[in-house]
Motif scaffolding. Structure first.
Motif, mmCIF file in Angstrom:
data_model
loop_
_atom_site.group_PDB
_atom_site.id
_atom_site.type_symbol
_atom_site.label_atom_id
_atom_site.label_comp_id
_atom_site.label_asym_id
_atom_site.label_seq_id
_atom_site.Cartn_x
_atom_site.Cartn_y
_atom_site.Cartn_z
ATOM 1 N N ALA A 403 -8.698 40.833 -41.307
ATOM 2 C CA ALA A 403 -7.340 41.120 -40.833
ATOM 3 C C ALA A 403 -6.483 39.865 -40.730
ATOM 4 N N ASP A 404 -7.074 38.738 -40.352
ATOM 5 C CA ASP A 404 -6.296 37.503 -40.160
ATOM 6 C C ASP A 404 -5.697 36.990 -41.466
ATOM 7 N N TYR A 405 -6.286 37.348 -42.600
ATOM 8 C CA TYR A 405 -5.828 36.810 -43.883
ATOM 9 C C TYR A 405 -5.258 37.872 -44.812
ATOM 10 N N ALA A 406 -5.330 39.147 -44.435
ATOM 11 C CA ALA A 406 -4.908 40.219 -45.323
ATOM 12 C C ALA A 406 -3.413 40.130 -45.634
ATOM 13 N N ALA A 407 -3.068 40.363 -46.896
ATOM 14 C CA ALA A 407 -1.671 40.342 -47.337
ATOM 15 C C ALA A 407 -0.978 41.632 -46.897
ATOM 16 N N PRO A 408 0.366 41.610 -46.817
ATOM 17 C CA PRO A 408 1.099 42.829 -46.397
ATOM 18 C C PRO A 408 0.758 44.057 -47.236
ATOM 19 N N THR A 418 -4.693 45.669 -53.567
ATOM 20 C CA THR A 418 -4.923 44.236 -53.764
ATOM 21 C C THR A 418 -4.595 43.877 -55.197
ATOM 22 N N GLY A 419 -3.962 42.732 -55.397
ATOM 23 C CA GLY A 419 -3.676 42.229 -56.735
ATOM 24 C C GLY A 419 -3.807 40.717 -56.760
ATOM 25 N N PHE A 420 -3.469 40.119 -57.876
ATOM 26 C CA PHE A 420 -3.563 38.662 -57.987
ATOM 27 C C PHE A 420 -2.590 37.964 -57.042
ATOM 28 N N ALA A 421 -1.449 38.591 -56.759
ATOM 29 C CA ALA A 421 -0.512 38.003 -55.794
ATOM 30 C C ALA A 421 -1.119 37.951 -54.398
ATOM 31 N N SER A 422 -2.058 38.848 -54.111
ATOM 32 C CA SER A 422 -2.742 38.819 -52.810
ATOM 33 C C SER A 422 -3.558 37.543 -52.661
ATOM 34 N N HIS A 423 -4.113 37.030 -53.762
ATOM 35 C CA HIS A 423 -4.863 35.777 -53.711
ATOM 36 C C HIS A 423 -3.978 34.636 -53.227
ATOM 37 N N VAL A 424 -2.715 34.634 -53.652
ATOM 38 C CA VAL A 424 -1.792 33.576 -53.241
ATOM 39 C C VAL A 424 -1.530 33.663 -51.740
ATOM 40 N N TRP A 425 -1.370 34.872 -51.224
ATOM 41 C CA TRP A 425 -1.188 35.041 -49.774
ATOM 42 C C TRP A 425 -2.416 34.534 -49.021
ATOM 43 N N ARG A 467 2.069 22.026 -45.436
ATOM 44 C CA ARG A 467 2.516 23.168 -44.633
ATOM 45 C C ARG A 467 3.656 23.908 -45.333
ATOM 46 N N ALA A 468 4.576 23.160 -45.922
ATOM 47 C CA ALA A 468 5.670 23.803 -46.660
ATOM 48 C C ALA A 468 5.133 24.583 -47.861
ATOM 49 N N LEU A 469 4.109 24.031 -48.521
ATOM 50 C CA LEU A 469 3.512 24.713 -49.669
ATOM 51 C C LEU A 469 2.847 26.018 -49.225
ATOM 52 N N ALA A 470 2.144 25.968 -48.089
ATOM 53 C CA ALA A 470 1.479 27.168 -47.585
ATOM 54 C C ALA A 470 2.491 28.249 -47.215
ATOM 55 N N GLU A 471 3.596 27.840 -46.604
ATOM 56 C CA GLU A 471 4.602 28.825 -46.195
ATOM 57 C C GLU A 471 5.269 29.488 -47.395
ATOM 58 N N ARG A 472 5.350 28.780 -48.529
ATOM 59 C CA ARG A 472 5.894 29.394 -49.742
ATOM 60 C C ARG A 472 5.014 30.548 -50.223
ATOM 61 N N CYS A 473 3.718 30.493 -49.905
ATOM 62 C CA CYS A 473 2.792 31.532 -50.352
ATOM 63 C C CYS A 473 2.894 32.801 -49.510
ATOM 64 N N LEU A 474 3.561 32.722 -48.365
ATOM 65 C CA LEU A 474 3.551 33.827 -47.412
ATOM 66 C C LEU A 474 4.829 34.656 -47.465
ATOM 67 N N PRO A 476 6.632 38.049 -48.032
ATOM 68 C CA PRO A 476 6.130 39.429 -47.952
ATOM 69 C C PRO A 476 6.097 40.150 -49.298
ATOM 70 N N GLN A 477 7.103 39.910 -50.170
ATOM 71 C CA GLN A 477 7.139 40.589 -51.460
ATOM 72 C C GLN A 477 6.198 39.889 -52.452
ATOM 73 N N PRO A 478 5.190 40.557 -52.963
ATOM 74 C CA PRO A 478 4.214 39.919 -53.855
ATOM 75 C C PRO A 478 4.842 39.239 -55.060
ATOM 76 N N GLU A 479 5.867 39.858 -55.655
ATOM 77 C CA GLU A 479 6.458 39.304 -56.870
ATOM 78 C C GLU A 479 7.246 38.028 -56.626
ATOM 79 N N GLU A 480 7.562 37.711 -55.367
ATOM 80 C CA GLU A 480 8.341 36.513 -55.056
ATOM 81 C C GLU A 480 7.480 35.326 -54.640
ATOM 82 N N ARG A 481 6.186 35.501 -54.616
ATOM 83 C CA ARG A 481 5.299 34.381 -54.267
ATOM 84 C C ARG A 481 5.178 33.425 -55.452
ATOM 85 N N PRO A 482 4.911 32.143 -55.177
ATOM 86 C CA PRO A 482 4.849 31.164 -56.268
ATOM 87 C C PRO A 482 3.688 31.446 -57.215
ATOM 88 N N THR A 483 3.840 31.016 -58.452
ATOM 89 C CA THR A 483 2.763 31.157 -59.431
ATOM 90 C C THR A 483 1.698 30.102 -59.181
#
Length: 498
Positions: A403-408, A418-425, A467-474, A476-483
């Motif tokens: 639960a602590d790491y699960a993506a939205p 779950t998808g590949f964008a979930s890995h980034v989260w 920390r800024a890099l980690a926050e970019r991964c979070l 909520p919309q999967p398609e907007e997370r960094p590659t």
């Protein structure tokens, strides 16, 4: 700095003044798959305590014994000896490759763990129905419960598709301690349904002339209980849970070896060195398997050790993972820490290239096999999809997640997936947690050295950048997370100044 935070740092610093070896923060033990933060007497934000893969705290006084007898095949010995990382010349191409939509809808090989529901069951999403792989036939309820070791062994080979033969009698396991035990026990007993031990596997070989030779390999041993005195349906359900890890290892290794860079891909999975079935004793079978031991521990443990000063010349003496004493001063081997994060991003790129979706991809499920090299563990629940696709793999009540790491998208009420964008989260959440730990340890070391904050402008700069890099991964919309390519580029830029 708030007064509460100042008190936390002061308590950590006081351990240095009194001659204690290290802050009380202890990273979780190797192989943990579910950990939750807990408090200690020294700090409210200490790293998670040592917990089992099933949520229970590891009792410090429990001294189990185990004697698993069986031979380690030469192929398995060779796998252990070569478990170090190899170069990855084509990693950049994996990171930069752009996925293309498949001509037909992707199909997925779902190996979700069967367990009692813990959340609302998933609703169907727009993906093709899962199909069983050729190497692991679909699970069917046996007409009767297996009664002998040979019956259970044959069922494991049939259901999991594992090619490695079970061990025979010339190998013994010398237990050196309990690492984890499940919270769930057999009804009316304190016997854990699953336990993980650390020890040595000793293989005795008979040479020409009657002489014998012993080979010793450090391993982690996992034993899971499989009750035999039950109905066929209940046995089948328990069997699916017990065999999920072996099925996952076999399927993941096959997927990783199916494309280019097979040698590098094979190192992304910690090898299974052997497996066996014990019993039946008192109506119980025990499914046992052994994996290579990673002396540097999990990715989370290694980051904690680096925060304490591991990786520096003056800390050359070996320590147990997660138990490195905090050194005076505030130096930190940022180059090694960044190389581990690069390795994690490259691992995710490899999974994407091979179509491997992990629902619970966290730092505790990666073992550091060498400096800058990772191998994944806990493969139950993974799915195989068409390489290069953008899947939405449905989650069921039995899919393992934390639960602590699960993506939205994994926690939404209707149609979790779950998808590949979930890995980034997952990467972003784990990195933020690790950075909070690193900052805490650096503040304690700085306070002991009479320095403010985290001890140096360099430390503050790298912490802020990560920390800024980690926050970019979070996002909520999967398609907007960094590659993954963008994350790799940002980390490479930080490595140049490390």
């Amino acid at each position: 700095m708030s007064s509460a935070k100042q008190q936390d740092v002061a308590k950590l610093a006081s351990r240095f003044m009194t001659g204690a070896a290290a802050p009380t923060a202890v990273a979780p033990r190797q192989g943990s798959s579910v950990t939750k933060p807990a408090t200690t007497a020294a700090t409210r934000r200490a790293p998670p305590p040592k917990r089992s893969a099933f949520g229970s705290t590891i009792p410090a006084t429990r001294k189990p014994t185990s004697a698993c007898k069986a031979p380690l095949p030469k192929a398995a010995q060779k796998a252990a000896a070569t478990a170090a990382c190899v170069g990855a010349a084509s990693k950049a191409s994996l990171l930069s490759a752009k996925p293309t939509a498949p001509a037909t809808p992707p199909t997925s090989d779902c190996r979700a763990r069967v367990s009692p529901p813990s959340s609302v069951a998933a609703s169907p999403v727009n993906t093709a129905a899962p199909i069983p792989p050729a190497s692991a036939p679909a699970s069917t309820t046996p007409a009767s419960v297996p009664r002998t070791r040979d019956d259970v062994t044959a069922l494991i080979r049939e259901r999991t598709g594992i090619a490695l033969s079970p061990l025979t009698a010339s190998t013994t396991f010398r237990c050196e301690g309990l690492l984890q035990r499940s919270a769930a026990c057999l009804p009316g007993t304190d016997t854990a349904l699953c336990s993980v031990y650390r020890g040595k596997m000793v293989t005795t070989q008979t040479l020409a002339g009657g002489q014998t030779r012993k080979e010793v390999v450090e391993v982690a041993c996992k034993k899971a209980c499989l009750p035999a005195n039950t109905t066929p349906a209940t046995f089948n359900k328990n069997f699916n849970i017990v065999s999920a890890d072996l099925a996952g290892y076999a399927g993941a290794q096959a997927a990783l070896k199916a494309g280019p860079c097979r040698a590098a891909a094979a190192k992304a999975v910690l090898p299974v060195l052997g497996w066996d079935v014990e019993g039946p004793v008192d109506g119980l079978f025990w499914v046992v398997y052994y994996t290579a031991w990673a002396p540097l521990g999990t990715l989370q443990q290694r980051i904690y050790d680096l925060a304490c000063g591991a990786g520096l010349r003056r800390s050359a003496r070996a320590h147990a993972p997660g138990e490195h004493p905090a050194l005076p001063g505030t130096h930190l081997a940022w180059s090694e820490l960044l190389s581990l994060l690069v390795a994690k991003v490259e691992q995710l790129a490899l999974f994407r290239a091979r179509g491997i979706v992990m629902p619970d991809n966290k730092f505790q499920n990666d073992l550091v096999t060498a400096v800058g090299c990772l191998a994944a563990i806990d493969w139950d629940g993974y799915q195989i999809v068409s390489a290069g696709s953008s899947p939405q793999c449905p989650l069921t009540a039995g899919t393992p997640t934390t639960a602590d790491y699960a993506a939205p998208e994994q926690t939404q009420r209707r149609g979790p997936w779950t998808g590949f964008a979930s890995h980034v989260w997952h990467l972003g959440k784990c990195l933020l947690e690790a950075l909070a730990l690193v900052e805490q340890v650096l503040q304690a070391r700085a306070a002991h050295s009479g320095k403010p904050g985290v001890g140096s402008a360099r430390n503050a700069e790298v912490l802020a950048g990560l920390r800024a890099l980690a926050e970019r991964c979070l996002v909520p919309q999967p398609e907007e997370r960094p590659t993954l390519a963008a994350l790799r580029t940002a980390l490479a830029r930080m490595q140049k100044t490390a």
